[in-house]
Design an enzyme around this catalytic site. Structure first.
Site, PDB file in Angstrom:
ATOM      1  N   GLU A  41       0.875  -1.188   0.000  1.00 14.12           N
ATOM      2  CA  GLU A  41       0.000   0.000   0.000  1.00 14.12           C
ATOM      3  C   GLU A  41       0.898   1.220   0.000  1.00 14.12           C
ATOM      4  OE1 GLU A  41      -2.735   2.626   2.988  1.00 14.12           O
ATOM      5  OE2 GLU A  41      -2.769   0.456   3.310  1.00 14.12           O
ATOM      6  N   ARG A  45       0.713  10.436   0.198  1.00 11.58           N
ATOM      7  CA  ARG A  45       1.015  11.522   1.137  1.00 11.58           C
ATOM      8  C   ARG A  45       2.152  12.422   0.677  1.00 11.58           C
ATOM      9  NH1 ARG A  45       1.111   8.132   6.846  1.00 11.58           N
ATOM     10  NH2 ARG A  45      -0.757   6.888   6.446  1.00 11.58           N
ATOM     11  N   LYS A 129     -10.866  -1.566   6.472  1.00  5.53           N
ATOM     12  CA  LYS A 129      -9.659  -1.166   7.176  1.00  5.53           C
ATOM     13  C   LYS A 129     -10.091  -0.612   8.532  1.00  5.53           C
ATOM     14  CE  LYS A 129      -5.887   2.228   6.916  1.00  5.53           C
ATOM     15  NZ  LYS A 129      -4.895   2.816   6.005  1.00  5.53           N
TER      16      LYS A 129
END
Length: 206
Positions: A41, A45, A129
């Site tokens: 993943e 960011r 999640k």
């Protein structure tokens, strides 16, 4: 085609990666693969994230590549165009969920409360999640929700370490955990991909 439920079965640990330099993307993905980790993943960011996704998608096709920290509708489209095979959201607003669903990609939507989990279940989403895991109640929270929400399975992420991961993985409603410990900042800065491979090998054995 990989489904959202399948994402929880690819590896006991999904590495959650923040890259500041897209040149590190391919050697990082290859190191994870050598260590037995088949999924990554990559978080959106940093300014390098999209280029990093494009490079991994093009050069390391054997790894299942996800894009995380999808917090706006445009992130979903951007990640899908770059070559992400799945998406991960830290939380779940209607606008973001609609945009993620529109890509047609499997995804793990974020939930931190029982109400959020129930809301996602109402949309037919059962692979979630749990974030931020440690701060939001950790193992005890997941044990508690297993009774009233038996149809949901989770990938807890946030504050989990190699020491605490086995406690999560022992729960029947946890398929895998997300962890940033596989790709430490100092190892990335030094280009120490042998260390990352070793961390991946240990994680894949959990």
């Amino acid at each position: 085609m990989t489904t959202s439920a399948d994402l929880l079965e690819l590896s006991p640990v999904i590495p959650v990666v923040v890259l500041d330099d897209a040149d590190q993307a391919v050697p990082l993905a290859r190191a994870l693969l050598r260590g037995g980790i088949r999924v990554i993943e990559l978080t959106l960011r940093t300014p390098a994230a999209t280029a990093a996704i494009e490079r991994i998608a093009a050069e390391v096709p054997d790894i299942v590549l996800g894009a995380g920290t999808v917090t706006a509708p445009e992130h979903a489209e951007q990640a899908a165009k770059a070559g992400a095979a799945f998406l991960v959201t830290p939380g779940s607003t209607d606008r973001v969920l609609n945009a993620v669903e529109d890509t047609g990609l499997p995804f793990l939507p974020g939930a931190a409360t029982v109400s959020e989990a129930m809301r996602l279940a109402e949309r037919g989403l059962t692979a979630l999640k749990f974030f931020p895991a440690e701060a939001a109640g950790g193992v005890d929270f997941l044990k508690s929700v297993g009774g009233p929400l038996p149809g949901l399975r989770f990938c807890p992420t946030g504050g989990i370490s190699v020491q605490t991961a086995p406690r999560y993985l022992a729960l029947p409603n946890v398929g895998c955990v997300g962890g940033s410990w596989l790709t430490p900042k100092d190892a990335l800065a030094a280009g120490d991909f042998d260390r990352i491979e070793a961390l991946a090998r240990a994680a894949s054995a959990l």
